[in-house]
Design an enzyme around this catalytic site. Structure first.
Site, PDB file in Angstrom:
ATOM      1  N   LYS A   1      12.023  50.742  13.382  1.00  7.91           N
ATOM      2  CA  LYS A   1      11.992  51.621  14.553  1.00  7.91           C
ATOM      3  C   LYS A   1      13.053  51.164  15.552  1.00  7.91           C
ATOM      4  CE  LYS A   1      10.271  52.007  18.774  1.00  7.91           C
ATOM      5  NZ  LYS A   1      11.268  52.897  19.335  1.00  7.91           N
TER       6      LYS A   1
ATOM      7  N   GLU B   1      14.377  54.144  21.367  1.00  9.76           N
ATOM      8  CA  GLU B   1      14.415  55.600  21.598  1.00  9.76           C
ATOM      9  C   GLU B   1      15.671  56.025  22.373  1.00  9.76           C
ATOM     10  OE1 GLU B   1      12.290  53.362  22.557  1.00  9.76           O
ATOM     11  OE2 GLU B   1      11.264  53.825  24.423  1.00  9.76           O
TER      12      GLU B   1
ATOM     13  N   GLY C   1      13.164  42.495  21.789  1.00 12.19           N
ATOM     14  CA  GLY C   1      13.023  43.303  22.997  1.00 12.19           C
ATOM     15  C   GLY C   1      12.460  42.473  24.126  1.00 12.19           C
TER      16      GLY C   1
ATOM     17  N   GLY D   1       6.793  41.933  23.606  1.00 12.76           N
ATOM     18  CA  GLY D   1       6.598  40.783  22.708  1.00 12.76           C
ATOM     19  C   GLY D   1       5.164  40.276  22.796  1.00 12.76           C
TER      20      GLY D   1
ATOM     21  N   GLU E   1      12.348  37.899  19.112  1.00 13.67           N
ATOM     22  CA  GLU E   1      13.547  37.569  19.894  1.00 13.67           C
ATOM     23  C   GLU E   1      13.376  38.262  21.232  1.00 13.67           C
ATOM     24  OE1 GLU E   1      15.580  35.807  16.547  1.00 13.67           O
ATOM     25  OE2 GLU E   1      16.213  35.895  18.639  1.00 13.67           O
TER      26      GLU E   1
ATOM     27  N   CYS F   1      20.961  39.788  25.584  1.00  8.97           N
ATOM     28  CA  CYS F   1      19.871  38.800  25.640  1.00  8.97           C
ATOM     29  C   CYS F   1      20.407  37.401  25.880  1.00  8.97           C
ATOM     30  CB  CYS F   1      19.062  38.854  24.365  1.00  8.97           C
ATOM     31  SG  CYS F   1      20.066  38.703  22.899  1.00  8.97           S
TER      32      CYS F   1
ATOM     33  N   GLU G   1      14.854  37.585  34.021  1.00 10.42           N
ATOM     34  CA  GLU G   1      15.964  38.271  33.362  1.00 10.42           C
ATOM     35  C   GLU G   1      16.268  39.582  34.092  1.00 10.42           C
ATOM     36  OE1 GLU G   1      15.272  40.115  29.481  1.00 10.42           O
ATOM     37  OE2 GLU G   1      16.982  38.944  28.792  1.00 10.42           O
TER      38      GLU G   1
END
Ligand code: NAD
Length: 499
Positions: free
Chosen positions: A186, A189, A239, A244, A261, A295, A392
């Site tokens: 997946k 989107e 993501g 997560g 990750e 990331c 982040e």
């Protein structure tokens, strides 16, 4: 390419899901539209898959795996299929680059580099498939041989983010296939185009139907159905830490293996003895590549206090040469931000930082641009406990701190809950090695930034995730290990004795 770009802007690409070897729409025909952030026009239309579509994809992967066809396919044949896909990615580099740039607004040259690197990853995984092996123990006595088998783990769900769409998928999918797993993919989107295009090459490659299923849709229901499924043996999720954590909770259902990750807050550590020009370029690249939507972005600068003022002012000076604008302009280094939500998040962090007492050195305000462009920003006088030093941001924002000596540099580098990457700039080999060994991060660069190789594994320490992707460790991640105890000849002793 200009003609093709205009054609897509006039008539968007329409993609299908790839489930059980067939190209299909969502069961209810619903669709998602993706606008180019730089053009404000719909460029891609994907199926808005439902939970039932996802269940069908999972069932196809399950059937395929349980049939044993792909798991027991000779590695040489697996390898040929993966190499075919690598070549098709190369053949189609222009189209894939175009899709990636239109959907994400990353600069064209960055997108092109990613596509070509993705092909390398498929090639590497093709080779790795043939090299995958277990172990043997010939030291267990005269009548016992131990054999350690590596077996594919089963059905793997792969969920990916929007920042490096085909690249991140290619760090995972070919490795899982090379190990003999069957997959349900997946993509995000916002950027599903290249993953759905990849399905065409996979279909042509001769991969048995059902081995690889790719479907587009929202995180909920598609991602949610994958992470909660009892028929999925392993999840590779890339993501946010938020999702997560959901994946970790959902994994409790069938105790599925997780490779995660997640986010990062990686430091660039600059020592006074470094090559200053190289460090300035490297720090800017690590902080701003892909608009900082990366990331492993070097989003914290930790600079030795004796050169801090000079370094900061030269950094700000050099930033002026960084062109922000149309991702199709070869001079652009910074394209548009992925969407309004992300743009607002970046802008809000500038306010948060200033309110916390940081000093805005440059950038910080995108209002002079038309569209979702945000200028590279430097915030100085940052303290490690501030939110802009801990959280982040996922935008072109650099938080600057200073240090006195090596222990303080290491302490600051390790002072967040993340541990994805670190960049070290010094000409002293001992300093470089000392810091590299003590910094808690999955990837360290010394006097370079972001060089990448399929041979080297990637992944995070601490809350940046667990598991490793790519390289030998990457393919092994998708395997189970089984120990065989082989008796040679008759057993010398019986458990049940005659007495
Ligand atoms: P995100 O977590 O919102 O989405 C990632 C994927 O999860 C998407 O495909 C999304 O549809 C899906 N998802 C959303 N809700 C879900 C749910 N409830 N259940 C299952 N799946 C769901 O992340 P994003 O905004 O796409 O990407 C940005 C984040 O990803 C950043 O935090 C960044 O650090 C991280 N990231 C990490 C790496 C890495 O290798 N460590 C690489 C790229 C991005």
């Amino acid at each position: 390419m200009e003609d093709r770009k205009n054609a897509i802007l006039a008539t968007p690409n329409r993609f299908k899901n790839y489930i059980d070897g067939e190209f299909v729409g969502a069961e209810n025909s619903a669709e998602l539209e993706r606008e180019s952030p730089a053009h404000g026009k719909v460029v891609s239309i994907y199926p808005a898959s439902t939970s039932a579509d996802t269940e069908r994809a999972i069932a196809a992967a399950r059937r395929s795996f349980d049939s044993g066809e792909w798991p027991y396919t000779y590695a040489g044949d697996k390898s040929r299929i993966l190499r075919y896909v690598a070549q098709r990615i190369r053949d189609d580099v222009d189209e894939l680059t175009l899709i990636e740039t239109l959907e994400s607004s990353k600069p064209l040259s960055v997108a092109r580099g990613e596509i070509l690197f993705a092909a390398e990853l498929w090639d590497y995984a093709a080779g790795a498939s043939r090299l995958l092996h277990g172990d043997s123990h010939n030291n267990l006595g005269g009548d016992m041989l131990g054999v350690v088998l590596r077996e594919p783990i089963g059905v793997v769900g792969i969920i990916t983010p929007w920042n490096f769409p085909l690249l991140i998928l290619s760090e995972r999918l070919p490795f899982a296939l090379a190990a003999g797993c069957c997959c349900v993919v997946k993509p995000s989107e916002f950027t599903s185009g290249t993953a759905l295009k990849l399905a065409e090459y996979i279909h042509e490659s001769g991969l048995p139907k059902g081995v690889c299923n790719i479907l587009a849709g929202e995180g909920d229901p598609v991602g949610k159905t994958i992470i909660e499924s009892d028929h999925v043996d392993m999840l590779s999720f890339t993501g946010s830490s938020r999702v997560g954590r959901l994946a970790i909770q959902a994994s409790a259902g069938n105790i599925k293996k997780l490779s995660l990750e997640l986010g990062g807050k990686s430091p660039s550590i600059v020592f006074a003895d470094c090559d200053i020009d190289a460090a300035i370029d490297g720090v800017l690249k690590a902080a701003n590549i892909n608009m900082g939507e990366c990331c492993i972005a070097g989003s914290r600068l930790i600079v030795q206090d004796s050169i801090a003022e000079l370094f900061q002012s030269r950094l700000a000076e050099r930033l002026k040469d960084l062109k922000v604008g149309d991702p199709f302009d070869p001079a652009s280094r910074i394209g548009a931000i992925i969407n309004q939500v992300q743009y607002d998040k970046i802008a809000s962090y500038i306010d948060i930082g200033v309110k916390e007492g940081a000093k805005l050195i440059c950038g910080g305000d995108g209002s002079s641009y038309e569209g979702l462009y945000f200028p590279p920003t430097i915030l100085a006088d940052v303290r490690p406990e501030m939110r802009i030093a801990q959280e982040e941001i996922f935008g072109p924002v650099l938080s600057v701190m200073t240090f006195k000596d090596v222990p303080e540099a290491i302490k600051l580098a390790n002072s967040t809950s993340f541990g994805l990457a670190a960049y070290i700039w010094t000409n002293d080999l001992s300093t470089a090695l000392h810091c590299s060994r003590r910094i808690h991060a999955g990837r360290i660069w010394v006097n370079s930034a972001l060089a990448g190789f399929p041979e080297l594994p990637l992944g995070g320490y601490k809350q940046s995730g667990n598991g490793r992707e790519t390289g030998r460790f990457g393919i092994e991640e998708y395997t189970e290990v089984k120990s065989l105890h082989l008796q040679i000849g008759a057993q010398s002793e019986r458990w049940v004795t005659d007495e």
